[in-house]
Design a protein around this motif. Structure first.
Motif, mmCIF file in Angstrom:
data_model
loop_
_atom_site.group_PDB
_atom_site.id
_atom_site.type_symbol
_atom_site.label_atom_id
_atom_site.label_comp_id
_atom_site.label_asym_id
_atom_site.label_seq_id
_atom_site.Cartn_x
_atom_site.Cartn_y
_atom_site.Cartn_z
ATOM 1 N N ASP A 147 -4.793 13.800 -10.489
ATOM 2 C CA ASP A 147 -5.513 12.981 -9.516
ATOM 3 C C ASP A 147 -4.796 11.642 -9.366
ATOM 4 O O ASP A 147 -4.921 10.755 -10.200
ATOM 5 C CB ASP A 147 -6.947 12.781 -10.001
ATOM 6 C CG ASP A 147 -7.822 12.110 -8.950
ATOM 7 O OD1 ASP A 147 -7.318 11.861 -7.839
ATOM 8 O OD2 ASP A 147 -8.992 11.823 -9.242
ATOM 9 N N TYR A 148 -4.031 11.508 -8.299
ATOM 10 C CA TYR A 148 -3.281 10.274 -8.055
ATOM 11 C C TYR A 148 -3.498 9.867 -6.601
ATOM 12 O O TYR A 148 -3.979 10.653 -5.771
ATOM 13 C CB TYR A 148 -1.795 10.470 -8.349
ATOM 14 C CG TYR A 148 -1.206 11.743 -7.786
ATOM 15 C CD1 TYR A 148 -0.785 11.830 -6.467
ATOM 16 C CD2 TYR A 148 -1.085 12.877 -8.586
ATOM 17 C CE1 TYR A 148 -0.267 13.000 -5.955
ATOM 18 C CE2 TYR A 148 -0.560 14.050 -8.088
ATOM 19 C CZ TYR A 148 -0.155 14.103 -6.765
ATOM 20 O OH TYR A 148 0.357 15.264 -6.255
ATOM 21 N N PRO A 149 -3.164 8.627 -6.235
ATOM 22 C CA PRO A 149 -3.455 8.149 -4.884
ATOM 23 C C PRO A 149 -2.669 8.871 -3.801
ATOM 24 O O PRO A 149 -1.548 9.330 -4.025
ATOM 25 C CB PRO A 149 -3.085 6.658 -4.944
ATOM 26 C CG PRO A 149 -2.181 6.522 -6.120
ATOM 27 C CD PRO A 149 -2.598 7.574 -7.095
ATOM 28 N N GLY A 174 -11.039 11.822 -0.212
ATOM 29 C CA GLY A 174 -10.611 10.926 -1.285
ATOM 30 C C GLY A 174 -9.275 10.255 -1.065
ATOM 31 O O GLY A 174 -8.698 9.708 -2.011
ATOM 32 N N ALA A 175 -8.756 10.298 0.170
ATOM 33 C CA ALA A 175 -7.502 9.599 0.456
ATOM 34 C C ALA A 175 -7.687 8.096 0.256
ATOM 35 O O ALA A 175 -8.775 7.554 0.465
ATOM 36 C CB ALA A 175 -7.044 9.886 1.885
ATOM 37 N N ASP A 176 -6.604 7.425 -0.125
ATOM 38 C CA ASP A 176 -6.677 5.985 -0.371
ATOM 39 C C ASP A 176 -6.392 5.158 0.870
ATOM 40 O O ASP A 176 -6.824 4.012 0.960
ATOM 41 C CB ASP A 176 -5.685 5.617 -1.487
ATOM 42 C CG ASP A 176 -6.076 6.251 -2.807
ATOM 43 O OD1 ASP A 176 -6.695 5.557 -3.621
ATOM 44 O OD2 ASP A 176 -5.782 7.438 -3.018
ATOM 45 N N ASP A 177 -5.648 5.738 1.828
ATOM 46 C CA ASP A 177 -5.359 5.021 3.067
ATOM 47 C C ASP A 177 -4.903 6.033 4.111
ATOM 48 O O ASP A 177 -4.547 7.173 3.788
ATOM 49 C CB ASP A 177 -4.280 3.955 2.845
ATOM 50 C CG ASP A 177 -4.396 2.797 3.831
ATOM 51 O OD1 ASP A 177 -5.087 2.956 4.860
ATOM 52 O OD2 ASP A 177 -3.802 1.743 3.565
ATOM 53 N N TYR A 178 -4.903 5.574 5.375
ATOM 54 C CA TYR A 178 -4.573 6.462 6.496
ATOM 55 C C TYR A 178 -3.846 5.629 7.542
ATOM 56 O O TYR A 178 -4.416 4.696 8.100
ATOM 57 C CB TYR A 178 -5.870 7.047 7.070
ATOM 58 C CG TYR A 178 -5.703 8.275 7.943
ATOM 59 C CD1 TYR A 178 -6.082 9.528 7.492
ATOM 60 C CD2 TYR A 178 -5.185 8.177 9.230
ATOM 61 C CE1 TYR A 178 -5.971 10.665 8.283
ATOM 62 C CE2 TYR A 178 -5.049 9.295 10.035
ATOM 63 C CZ TYR A 178 -5.449 10.529 9.559
ATOM 64 O OH TYR A 178 -5.317 11.656 10.352
ATOM 65 N N MET A 179 -2.563 5.924 7.777
ATOM 66 C CA MET A 179 -1.750 5.188 8.752
ATOM 67 C C MET A 179 -1.348 6.096 9.892
ATOM 68 O O MET A 179 -1.072 7.279 9.694
ATOM 69 C CB MET A 179 -0.480 4.638 8.092
ATOM 70 C CG MET A 179 -0.684 3.433 7.225
ATOM 71 S SD MET A 179 0.910 2.738 6.662
ATOM 72 C CE MET A 179 1.569 2.095 8.215
ATOM 73 N N ILE A 180 -1.303 5.510 11.081
ATOM 74 C CA ILE A 180 -0.955 6.267 12.285
ATOM 75 C C ILE A 180 0.489 5.972 12.683
ATOM 76 O O ILE A 180 0.936 4.829 12.671
ATOM 77 C CB ILE A 180 -1.891 5.887 13.459
ATOM 78 C CG1 ILE A 180 -3.360 5.991 13.029
ATOM 79 C CG2 ILE A 180 -1.625 6.776 14.662
ATOM 80 C CD1 ILE A 180 -3.763 7.366 12.576
ATOM 81 N N LYS A 181 1.235 7.026 13.019
ATOM 82 C CA LYS A 181 2.576 6.865 13.594
ATOM 83 C C LYS A 181 2.425 6.511 15.073
ATOM 84 O O LYS A 181 1.525 7.017 15.744
ATOM 85 C CB LYS A 181 3.371 8.165 13.493
ATOM 86 C CG LYS A 181 3.517 8.752 12.103
ATOM 87 C CD LYS A 181 4.190 10.123 12.218
ATOM 88 C CE LYS A 181 4.207 10.878 10.912
ATOM 89 N NZ LYS A 181 4.753 12.235 11.048
ATOM 90 N N PRO A 182 3.339 5.694 15.616
ATOM 91 C CA PRO A 182 4.410 4.965 14.923
ATOM 92 C C PRO A 182 3.842 3.797 14.110
ATOM 93 O O PRO A 182 2.727 3.343 14.350
ATOM 94 C CB PRO A 182 5.297 4.488 16.065
ATOM 95 C CG PRO A 182 4.369 4.341 17.226
ATOM 96 C CD PRO A 182 3.349 5.434 17.071
ATOM 97 N N PHE A 183 4.627 3.293 13.177
ATOM 98 C CA PHE A 183 4.152 2.259 12.274
ATOM 99 C C PHE A 183 5.258 1.242 12.046
ATOM 100 O O PHE A 183 6.439 1.500 12.299
ATOM 101 C CB PHE A 183 3.730 2.874 10.942
ATOM 102 C CG PHE A 183 4.843 3.634 10.268
ATOM 103 C CD1 PHE A 183 5.715 3.006 9.386
ATOM 104 C CD2 PHE A 183 5.032 4.980 10.551
ATOM 105 C CE1 PHE A 183 6.752 3.699 8.795
ATOM 106 C CE2 PHE A 183 6.067 5.686 9.952
ATOM 107 C CZ PHE A 183 6.929 5.045 9.076
ATOM 108 N N LEU A 184 4.866 0.081 11.576
ATOM 109 C CA LEU A 184 5.832 -0.959 11.225
ATOM 110 C C LEU A 184 6.249 -0.768 9.766
ATOM 111 O O LEU A 184 5.391 -0.574 8.888
ATOM 112 C CB LEU A 184 5.222 -2.349 11.398
ATOM 113 C CG LEU A 184 4.848 -2.747 12.831
ATOM 114 C CD1 LEU A 184 4.107 -4.084 12.821
ATOM 115 C CD2 LEU A 184 6.097 -2.834 13.694
#
Length: 235
Positions: free
Chosen positions: A81-83, A103-113
Motif C-alpha cells: 500500500d503506497y501512494p 484511495g488515490a492520493d492525487d489526480y492530474m489532467i494532461k496536459p500539465f506543467l
C-alpha cells in the motif's frame, strides 16, 4: 529536515505513450529522482512492481490491456500500500471521483506543467514518508540512506546497491528478525533461492562498514537458524 532523502524513493511510471513516458522520466530525473521505472501496460506494470517494490506509482487511466483504476488495486495487492498519483487525459468528474474513492492520493489532467507535477509528487512523498529519517543511528556508526553511505569515525563509506537493499529491508524491520528468505528476496527479487552464500558475503561486508568490531557485531546480529536483526539506537 531536508527533502533530499525523498529523491531516493522508488517511482513506477505507467503510460502507454512512449513520448509521455520519456518526458515525465526526464522531468523527474532532472529534478534529482534516480529510482524511476516505466511500464506501458497493466501486465508490464505488475511485473515491474513485483521486482521493483515502488514507493510511489504514477498511473495513466487508459491502458491497452486494462485501466489504471484496476491496476492500482492489483499493484497494492502484489507490492504493498503506497501512494498513487493519476496522470491522465481522463478529466471527467466521475473519473476523478472514482480515483479518489479507490484511495488515490492525487489526480492530474494532461496536459500539465512540469513544475506542477514535481510539486505534487513532492507533496505526496512528504505526506507519505514524513516520519522517515534517512540518518539512522547505530551503536558505532550511522547509515545515511539519502546518500547511500555509512558514516563511521568521520569516514563516509559508500554502500553498494545490494548492501543498500539489504540494509533498507533490515531498517524497515528494525529490532525484529528478518528471515534469510526475505533478505534474499529484497536483494535478488522474486526468485531468491540459491543466494544464501551471496547473502552471507554481503552481510560480512556490511558489518565491516557499520561495526567497530565486525567479528563481534552489535548492530547487525545473527539470529541462528532464522535470519538477521538490525539494532537501531533509540528503537
Amino acid at each position: 529536515m531536508s527533502d533530499d532523502y525523498l529523491l531516493n524513493k522508488r517511482i513506477l511510471l505507467v503510460d502507454d505513450e512512449q513520448e509521455l513516458l520519456d518526458m515525465v522520466l526526464s522531468i523527474l530525473i532532472e529534478d534529482g529522482f534516480q529510482n524511476v521505472k516505466t511500464a506501458k501496460s497493466v501486465k508490464e506494470a505488475i511485473e515491474e512492481a513485483e521486482k521493483f517494490c515502488p514507493e510511489l506509482a504514477i498511473l495513466d487511466v487508459m491502458l491497452p490491456d486494462g485501466n489504471g483504476f484496476e491496476l492500482m488495486e492489483q499493484l497494492r495487492k502484489v507490492s504493498g500500500d503506497y501512494p498513487v498519483l493519476f496522470l491522465t487525459a481522463c478529466g471527467e468528474d466521475n473519473d476523478k471521483f472514482k480515483g479518489f474513492r479507490l484511495g488515490a492520493d492525487d489526480y492530474m489532467i494532461k496536459p500539465f506543467l512540469p513544475k506542477e507535477l514535481l510539486f505534487r509528487v513532492m507533496a505526496i512523498l512528504r505526506r507519505s514518508y514524513k516520519d522517515e529519517d534517512p540518518l539512522v543511528q547505530l551503536q558505532d556508526s550511522q547509515i545515511d540512506f539519502s546518500c547511500a553511505e555509512v558514516i563511521k569515525n568521520d569516514e563516509h563509506i559508500p554502500l553498494t546497491a545490494k548492501e543498500y537493499d539489504l540494509l533498507s529491508a533490515l531498517y524497515r524491520n528494525a529490532g525484529r528478525i528478518v528471515t534469510i528468505d526475505a533478505l534474499c528476496e529484497a536483494a535478488w527479487g522474486n526468485n531468491p533461492f540459491g543466494y544464501e552464500n551471496s547473502l552471507m558475503a554481503h552481510i560480512r561486508r556490511i558489518r565491516e562498514k557499520i561495526e567497530l568490531n565486525p567479528s563481534q557485531p552489535v548492530s547487525l546480529v545473527t539470529v541462528k537458524g532464522l535470519g538477521y536483526k538490525l539494532i537501531v539506537k533509540g528503537n
